[in-house]
Design a protein around this motif. Structure first.
Motif, PDB file in Angstrom:
ATOM      1  N   ASP A  11       0.922  -1.053  -0.055  1.00 31.38           N
ATOM      2  CA  ASP A  11       0.005  -0.054   0.094  1.00 31.38           C
ATOM      3  C   ASP A  11       0.955   1.311  -0.096  1.00 31.38           C
ATOM      4  O   ASP A  11       1.994   1.330   0.553  1.00 31.38           O
ATOM      5  CB  ASP A  11      -0.948  -0.046   1.409  1.00 31.38           C
ATOM      6  N   ASP A  62      -3.333  -2.752  -2.462  1.00 35.66           N
ATOM      7  CA  ASP A  62      -4.078  -1.577  -2.742  1.00 35.66           C
ATOM      8  C   ASP A  62      -4.018  -1.469  -4.326  1.00 35.66           C
ATOM      9  O   ASP A  62      -3.723  -1.970  -4.976  1.00 35.66           O
ATOM     10  CB  ASP A  62      -3.452  -0.402  -2.321  1.00 35.66           C
ATOM     11  N   THR A  90      -9.014  -1.836  -1.147  1.00 38.72           N
ATOM     12  CA  THR A  90      -8.961  -0.722  -1.623  1.00 38.72           C
ATOM     13  C   THR A  90     -10.306  -0.024  -1.395  1.00 38.72           C
ATOM     14  O   THR A  90     -11.449  -0.540  -1.099  1.00 38.72           O
ATOM     15  CB  THR A  90      -8.745  -0.654  -3.059  1.00 38.72           C
TER      16      THR A  90
END
Length: 473
Positions: A11, A62, A90
């Protein structure tokens, strides 16, 4: 499968990674948690983990990130670790991104932000368990496939050999092929009552062991089918069964005709609904060929004795066994005197024959089940055998030195005499020596060997530790 795993979380937001670290840390004992902020490094990180023997069963990524979207990152990782379970995490995504992840990255699940931490942890736990289960099944299927292929090759080779030898044996070859095919398809299984009595045996087990059902049904399982197994191992297996646990391992079994075969055996308790143990079931896989290959890896090809690799394993184990059984061991290092000069003047082929002859002499002289003989390199050999006292060890060593000289192998370029001789260092291991280890024993025997060399060769020098002072032949 390595058994070492890492869960990778990717991420671009540091706060997200910190949250994942707090929520997942400690939830997966023994599993490494890798956190990555720069997705450009994802492939290199995964490749590095795999190269170091660490599997990557689960990847959390993500979707919206600088440089590449999460679906592209997961697709790239999937090419490196196709079996990895991928999870997209996400708050923003598109159907296109999810579709790409499904098609190109084998997407395991999509989780929207903000996530429920229990849901996330359970998802990753399920993904990890799914990965391990699939890998286990694949490994077992491959092992069964290889076993089947090996047996099929044996059937074909034996059938062809018999057909070539005598056309009249064609019918016999067909029956042998059918018999081996049945063994290949069936399972070696036996069921035993709580009292230890055999209640059922499969045809495959009967054929492999040489016993009939009539021979085995109603007999004590351990006495009937475990004649090659130690009492200690039997007690260990029974103790696990009594605790309701499964036992798994490799066991050497004896057939009715006295031959032996190796089996990978799984013994499981048969438990009723109220937890009462009714008995147990044994399932075996014949691994005799596998053990034969393993034996080759620990055998010196020139002399047929155990090699240095086996020596290291046996010495440490026997020292520990001697301590438990309070018995003394004699460890001997022996070396052919002036062997380089022998090779130089008689040739390496003659030198090899000398080593083979010495190997045969050692095998014939030390043939009890508790005796061990090794070639540990060049012209150097090792012996390990139990003795009652120092006098027995000295007598055995002296006899061997005499036997070698009595072979009357000409060695005109050595001394002290015209025949080939050996020198030996003997270290008697007292079971009361608690601070003893394998390296110490080897080093002391090596020093004694070189002392025998310095004192004139064709002799042994012995030190028996705590039992008495050093002595010479």
């Amino acid at each position: 499968m390595s058994g070492r795993y890492a869960i990778l979380c990717i991420d671009d937001e540091e706060t997200i990674l910190e949250s994942l670290s707090m929520e997942l840390g400690g939830r997966f004992p023994g599993v490494i948690l890798e956190l990555l902020q720069d997705n450009a490094e994802a492939e290199a990180l995964v490749a590095g983990l795999l190269a170091s023997g660490i599997e990557v069963p689960v990847v959390v990524c993500d979707y919206i990130m600088p440089g590449r979207r999460g679906d592209a990152v997961l697709a790239a990782i999937h090419r490196l670790a196709p079996a990895a379970r991928t999870v997209m995490l996400t708050g923003q995504s598109s159907l296109e991104g999810v579709t790409t992840a499904i098609n190109q990255a084998n997407l395991y699940r999509y989780i929207a932000k903000p996530w429920d931490k229990d849901d996330l942890a359970l998802t990753l736990q399920g993904a990890l368990e799914s990965y391990i289960q699939e890998a286990t099944i694949q490994r077992q299927n491959q092992a069964l496939k290889e076993l089947n292929e090996g047996l099929e090759r044996k059937v074909a080779e034996r059938t062809e050999a018999l057909r070539t030898a005598n056309a009249e044996l064609t019918e016999a070859n067909r029956k042998i092929g059918e018999y081996l095919g049945i063994i290949d398809r069936q399972v070696l299984i036996c069921r035993i009552s709580r009292a230890g009595l055999v209640t059922y045996v499969s045809d495959a087990l009967c054929r492999r062991s040489g016993y009939s059902r009539a021979d085995l049904i109603g007999l004590n399982y351990w006495h009937a089918l475990y004649s090659a197994t130690t009492e200690t191992l039997m007690r260990d297996i029974l103790a696990r069964i009594e605790r309701g646990q499964e036992w798994e391992g490799e066991i050497l079994h004896q057939c009715r005709n006295g031959d032996y075969y190796w089996a990978h055996e799984t013994i499981s308790p048969d438990v009723c609904e109220d937890g009462t143990i009714l008995g147990f079931t044994s399932i075996r896989q014949d691994i005799t060929d596998k053990k034969a290959v393993e034996a080759l890896s620990v055998t010196d090809p020139l002399t047929g004795l155990a090699n240095r690799r086996q020596f290291q394993q046996v010495l440490e184990g026997e020292i520990a066994r001697a301590r438990r059984g309070a018995r003394a061991l004699a460890f001997c290092l022996l070396d052919v005197d002036h062997f380089k000069a022998y090779n130089d003047h008689y040739g390496h082929a003659a030198g090899d024959r000398v080593l083979q002859q010495l190997g045969r002499l050692l095998t014939e002289s030390f043939k009890r089940g508790c005796d061990f003989t090794f070639r540990i390199g060049g012209e150097e050999f090792a012996l390990l055998f139990p003795v009652h006292d120092a006098e027995e060890a000295a007598a055995t060593a002296a006899a061997l030195v005499t036997q070698v000289e009595a072979q009357a192998i000409e060695h005109a370029f050595g001394n002290p005499g015209p025949h080939l001789t050996i020198s030996m260092g003997v270290r008697l291991i007292d079971p009361a020596e608690h601070a003893l280890d394998m390296d110490q024993v080897f080093e002391e025997a090596d020093r004694l060997l070189y002392r025998a060399k310095r004192e004139g060769r064709n002799r042994f020098v012995m030190h028996d530790g705590a039992l008495r002072p050093a002595g010479t032949a």
